[in-house]
Motif scaffolding. Structure first.
Motif, mmCIF file in Angstrom:
data_model
loop_
_atom_site.group_PDB
_atom_site.id
_atom_site.type_symbol
_atom_site.label_atom_id
_atom_site.label_comp_id
_atom_site.label_asym_id
_atom_site.label_seq_id
_atom_site.Cartn_x
_atom_site.Cartn_y
_atom_site.Cartn_z
ATOM 1 N N GLU A 144 0.830 -1.210 0.000
ATOM 2 C CA GLU A 144 0.000 0.000 0.000
ATOM 3 C C GLU A 144 0.864 1.260 0.000
ATOM 4 N N ALA A 262 -4.853 3.132 4.183
ATOM 5 C CA ALA A 262 -4.439 1.747 3.989
ATOM 6 C C ALA A 262 -3.159 1.433 4.754
ATOM 7 N N GLY A 312 -10.030 3.089 3.039
ATOM 8 C CA GLY A 312 -8.675 2.616 2.776
ATOM 9 C C GLY A 312 -8.110 1.823 3.933
#
Length: 427
Positions: A144, A262, A312
């Motif tokens: 990510e 994320a 996210g």
């Protein structure tokens, strides 16, 4: 995490996969941009991305390969092959050469599936069960983080030096990943030889997903969510245009907010797995993703940015939990086929949702679509909290997963763990 980083093999695997992940995050975007530059057609760019997802349909055949060879060697060969495939882009210079971009995108997508599933199996060999969750969390968080910079770097290199330069750099990254993997000292068990018809071997992963209660519940929830979540990218074009009244380039800002969320979610996953277990982590991830999508129904920029960050944060929790659940509930000799079977089970509804979203976005209000996406995902998270297994994972023999009546019973697990019996898979 400190114990994990003391392992030399994990350090090397992490270094090698960071190189290949960087190439992953840049190349498909650049291929789409290249197709647009050569032809002036947005449809051609979209078709390139579609070609990269088509190998999911043939993923079970790749799973057979993963389970029949040593995974470290397969990852090395795949990385070297990817370097050679990417270098073939040096022959692309005019619209008539576009077919080569499609071939590269397809082969590249196939290599991603093989590397992902082989990596899960190799980790299961390298690490004890209690370190699989932290390892998956670190790998997913790194991916990510690279997604925040990889596309930007790739697009910048393409704009400054052209597609040939990006091809050379990506090929070098894959070559570096292969060289690092060659230094691994992990001892893998000898792969089992195929003892059944190839159809039975190819479908063994799907049958295992159905046979184990937790995996079956997880697969059902994932399919339901992905049937509505595939139009995520398309809907957010309308969020930027109709909801926030911003230029389409503002998608980059929303993507950055999602990427930051994320990374935060990925960093918290290891702690969460220790506290609540990986099945419940998946349910929480779906709940966060659904809540974030519902927040994006607002016309307020701060609220939408917060929604992107929350969504996210939820997505990597789902993926980390799914990877760890699969590893802990699948015998080593089935890891490749079960991983690729999950690619098919999740990839087909996702692609279907993408097609439906693209066809209805022109006459359906984006807030209604966000409401459906968020509501279904949030309900799936609540359902998962109730239904996903709370027992410790069993250790299964491959014959148990395949429903062989002559196979020995499952091996013993720790005293504090409850056995989760797979259902017969003779169907």
């Amino acid at each position: 995490m400190r114990d994990l980083w003391r392992r030399r093999d994990f350090q090397l695997l992490m270094a090698g996969q960071s190189l290949s992940m960087f190439a992953d995050t840049a190349l498909l975007l650049v291929l789409g941009m290249w197709a647009k530059q050569l032809t002036g057609s947005t449809a051609a760019a979209g078709s390139i991305l579609l070609a990269g997802t088509l190998p999911q349909l043939f993923a079970p055949l790749g799973g057979m390969l993963i389970d029949r060879v040593r995974r470290r060697r397969l990852m090395i060969a795949t990385s070297l092959g990817s370097a050679g495939v990417v270098l073939s882009l040096l022959y692309v210079s005019r619209p008539a050469d576009l077919w080569l971009c499609y071939v590269v995108a397809f082969l590249y997508g196939a290599s991603l599936i093989i590397l992902q599933s082989a990596r899960l199996g190799l980790l299961n060999t390298m690490l004890p069960p209690d370190q699989l969750g932290p390892a998956n969390a670190f790998l997913r968080t790194s991916r990510e983080a690279l997604r925040l910079c990889g596309p930007i770097v790739g697009a910048g290199l393409f704009a400054a030096f052209g597609g040939h330069a990006v091809a050379v750099i990506d090929a070098a990254a894959f070559l570096g990943a292969a060289l690092v993997l060659m230094r691994l000292r992990v001892r893998e068990p000898r792969p089992r030889r195929a003892e059944r018809h190839w159809v039975a071997e190819a479908t063994a992963g799907l049958r295992h997903l159905w046979a184990v209660d937790t995996l079956r519940e997880l697969g059902t929830i994932a399919v339901i969510v992905l049937l509505v979540f595939g139009c995520y990218e398309t809907v957010f074009i309308e969020v930027v245009d109709e909801g926030l009244h911003k230029p389409v380039t503002y998608l980059g800002v929303l993507s950055t907010a999602q990427g930051i969320g994320a990374v935060i979610g990925g960093l918290s996953a290891s702690w969460a797995i220790r506290r609540i277990g990986e099945p419940q982590l998946i349910a929480i991830g779906f709940s966060l993703a659904g809540t974030g999508v519902l927040l994006c129904c607002s016309d307020s920029v701060p609220v939408v940015l917060a929604g992107c960050a929350v969504a996210g944060a939820g997505l990597p929790l789902c993926l980390i939990g799914m990877d760890t659940t699969l590893q802990l509930r699948t015998p080593p000799e089935l890891q490749g086929r079960v991983g690729t079977a999950l690619e098919v089970v999740t990839g087909v509804p996702f692609a279907t949702s993408m097609a439906i979203g693209a066809s209805v976005i022109g006459f359906v209000d984006h807030r209604l679509m966000l409401g459906v996406m968020g509501g279904v995902t949030l309900l799936a998270g609540g359902y998962g909290m109730v239904r996903l297994g709370r027992s410790a994972p069993p250790t299964l023999a491959a014959e148990d997963a395949l429903g062989d009546p002559a196979a020995p019973g499952p091996t013993e697990e720790p005293a504090q763990a409850r056995r989760e019996q797979p259902r017969p898979a003779a169907w």
